[in-house]
Enzyme design. Sequence first.
Site, mmCIF file in Angstrom:
data_model
loop_
_atom_site.group_PDB
_atom_site.id
_atom_site.type_symbol
_atom_site.label_atom_id
_atom_site.label_comp_id
_atom_site.label_asym_id
_atom_site.label_seq_id
_atom_site.Cartn_x
_atom_site.Cartn_y
_atom_site.Cartn_z
ATOM 1 N N TRP A 356 29.167 -55.501 -1.999
ATOM 2 C CA TRP A 356 30.167 -56.579 -1.930
ATOM 3 C C TRP A 356 30.533 -57.061 -3.329
ATOM 4 C CZ3 TRP A 356 29.319 -62.351 -2.015
ATOM 5 C CH2 TRP A 356 28.125 -62.693 -2.658
ATOM 6 N N ASP A 357 29.737 -56.666 -4.322
ATOM 7 C CA ASP A 357 29.976 -57.043 -5.708
ATOM 8 C C ASP A 357 31.432 -56.782 -6.120
ATOM 9 O OD1 ASP A 357 27.262 -56.525 -5.201
ATOM 10 O OD2 ASP A 357 26.817 -56.094 -7.285
ATOM 11 N N GLU A 487 19.281 -63.858 -1.037
ATOM 12 C CA GLU A 487 18.409 -62.945 -0.287
ATOM 13 C C GLU A 487 16.957 -63.415 -0.258
ATOM 14 O OE1 GLU A 487 19.264 -59.232 -2.225
ATOM 15 O OE2 GLU A 487 21.026 -58.848 -0.980
ATOM 16 N N LYS A 599 17.977 -67.337 -4.904
ATOM 17 C CA LYS A 599 18.127 -66.194 -5.801
ATOM 18 C C LYS A 599 19.447 -66.254 -6.576
ATOM 19 C CE LYS A 599 18.240 -61.124 -5.647
ATOM 20 N NZ LYS A 599 18.419 -59.957 -4.780
ATOM 21 N N GLN A 600 20.521 -66.586 -5.879
ATOM 22 C CA GLN A 600 21.851 -66.569 -6.493
ATOM 23 C C GLN A 600 22.744 -67.522 -5.713
ATOM 24 O OE1 GLN A 600 21.798 -62.483 -4.758
ATOM 25 N NE2 GLN A 600 23.988 -62.579 -5.164
HETATM 26 C C1 BGC Z 1 22.048 -59.052 -5.008
HETATM 27 C C2 BGC Z 1 23.222 -58.643 -4.133
HETATM 28 C C3 BGC Z 1 23.989 -57.535 -4.826
HETATM 29 C C4 BGC Z 1 23.070 -56.384 -5.201
HETATM 30 C C5 BGC Z 1 23.778 -55.335 -6.041
HETATM 31 C C6 BGC Z 1 21.202 -57.823 -5.293
HETATM 32 O O1 BGC Z 1 20.132 -58.178 -6.119
HETATM 33 O O2 BGC Z 1 21.277 -60.019 -4.355
HETATM 34 O O3 BGC Z 1 24.086 -59.750 -3.934
HETATM 35 O O4 BGC Z 1 25.000 -57.078 -3.980
HETATM 36 O O5 BGC Z 1 21.987 -56.865 -5.970
HETATM 37 O O6 BGC Z 1 24.254 -55.886 -7.231
#
Ligand code: BGC
Length: 769
Positions: A356-357, A487, A599-600
């Site tokens: 989804w990035d 996550e 996490k984000q």
């Molecule tokens: C992030 C995801 C991301 C993936 C690839 C993961 O660590 O939590 O949001 O899509 O890395 O960059």
Amino acid sequence: MKTYIKHDPWQIIEDQFRPDHNEFSESIFAIGNGRMGQRANFEEYFSGKSLQGSYLAGIYYPDKTRVGWWKNGYPEYFAKVINSFNWIGLDILVNGQRLDLAKVNIRSFERRLDMRHGVLQRSFVVQLPDGAEVKVDATRMYHLFASETASLQYKLQALTGDIAIELTSFLDAEVLNRDSNYDEKFWESLAQGQQGDNLFVSSRTKKTGFEVCAELETLVTGAAGVIEVGQTISENGYMAQRYRATVGRSQTLCIEKRVAIVTSENHAVEKLKTVATERLTELRAFDFDQLKEKQSKAWKAIWDESDIEILGDIAAQQAIRYNIFQLNQTYTGEDARLNIGPKGFTGEKYGGVTYWDTEAYCIPFYLATQSPEVARNLLLYRYQQLDKAIENATKLGFGNGAALFPMVTINGEECHNEWEITFEEIHRNGAIAFAIYNYVRYTGDTDYIWSHGLDVLIAISRFWAQRVNWSADKQQFVMLGVTGPNEYENNVNNNWYTNRIASWCLEYTLACLRNAERSQSAIFASLVDRLKLTAEEQNHWQHIIDNLYFPYDEKRKIFLQQDGFLDKELIPVQELDPLQRPINQKWSWDRILRSCYIKQADVLQGFYFLEEHFGDDTLARHFDFYEPLTVHESSLSPCVHAILAAKLGKTAKAYEFYLRTARLDLDDYNNDTDDGLHITSMAGTWMTIVEGFAGMRVKDGQLYLNPMLPPEWEGYKFRILFRGATLLIAVDADGYTIENISDTSVHIQTATEDFVLAGQDRKQVSQLR
Ligand code: BGC
């Protein structure tokens, strides 16, 4: 962290060989041209730490899934863009001793990535066990002007006396991936041989059947002219030419290698060999310096449209150029079958495939720095995979044309195999819909909605409509068992971000349908007919929008990340023992899940996407509540926080997050750059400056700017393309100027004015935010 990369506005420089960090440097100095790319592996043999990596866009292997406990619905394989041919290889014996940087005495060493001209350079002086000293100057390019070719020059000078050289220049298709679930070899060699003076190998990926042919030309020149091949070696999937020469003191042996690598993705299988030969022939007219000029010209065109200059802060300047450079090396946008892997061509992690990035972080960069076709191709990538997304949803029990796009994919099929992500991190559907909105908002290309967008939006809306359920208890719709962008929480109920983006998708789809009904009646009628879209279904979507539940805390006046979030012990990250961080490397998973640590950006991701729905006070309350609980252990986190902090006038925080996102790889903030670069978060870095500091938005089809100047900078300048115009925006302590360097006029809004800027005109604004 590693802070040994020297600061320079246009170059990335490492001035000493650090064998322990070689894999980090191999990532940092990676080069590519959108069609292929490579880690900065050495040309000569190296027995030390190294991750061999050279990748071809779209060439993947479906590595059979390996999980501890199989769950129904898991994908059969994880698609991996695999390590491919080694064309740079040079095996060098000096007076019979192998040149191997792990085994010789290194007198000096330097690597340089010249971002302005798109060239990787390495120079070193070494002493061999017998005391002979040699100097090497190596230069390598992945041609931006001819993307199926690359070249290198390797100059070896005898410093202390005459030396006898035995040199083997090879092309090797018998390569392995470090990441292979069952230690399989992914390639099967088909043929190898000589083509005139050149060497070729061709190989096929197992299972996927991609065929690749590479042709290599080597030219070795000494003081007395061209040195002839002494011996040709042919083995399965491997071809080499061996040369012998004596190099007198102070004399130089110059080795040039040029390669053409062509694949069945772009050419008919039976033509591969001919095309490879043609590609090399096309380069014949140019010597190495001329190839460098062509490369430099191609990069100039990119910098002319997308450079960002930062005055008074070299570390920040170097970093933003590095991010822009890597993004352009990864994706050039002419092929809608390609996408942007989180690590691009710089490592094996994440398999080089699509997350989804792309939609959440990369689209804005490509929208503002390239022609609209580039972002459009990224949208088309998903459009072409719609049938697979519908199949994917069907497999999980959904119907009526509902689509769930994969969390991880290369060909539209889901590859991710952790149930809490594969089945539950469904917010990715929202980002894919949002990217359509973002594209249309920026370009004004509403036709895309009618021709492609609505098909995707309707299928996504159908998914959301089935994924929510009516709660008799709450008398509202709820969404159970999801994982949000954070996550570090799995299988939660009513993740606010997921509910909010789902509701937004339904609203946007309905708005597009209303618009189509009004202005595109024929298209609307055929769509309704083709997709069997009833008024009843649309009414149901509206009913969901009107009755969807969002967890909220009345006391703090904030939306909660998910049900029950306030039951957690809310201890700010600042109070965590630094030795406990990063928590994903120090804590057991259950401890992470029970903790309040984020996490984000999760709730704040929603505030970023849907900012016009919330006032600044509301944003500030949410930022002040969630940011202190955020560990930013995803590279995608700091940029969103930087943009929101800048919006709230939290300048110091915004700057701190800027540095963290911009120098994430150069300074190895997360201690994981040896795996590869964080390419997709680099687009976030760009957003930090343009959307964060410069406050750029598109409002009502017009460009809006509201810049501020971080106190650490004397000024900054950036270029953007907007609806046919090219604008140069320069900000300093006195205000800012907007210069229209194209002939197309453009309507601009600022915090205080609203005006049309004619082509070749400029406007001075004395007020900063
Ligand atoms: C992030 C995801 C991301 C993936 C690839 C993961 O660590 O939590 O949001 O899509 O890395 O960059």
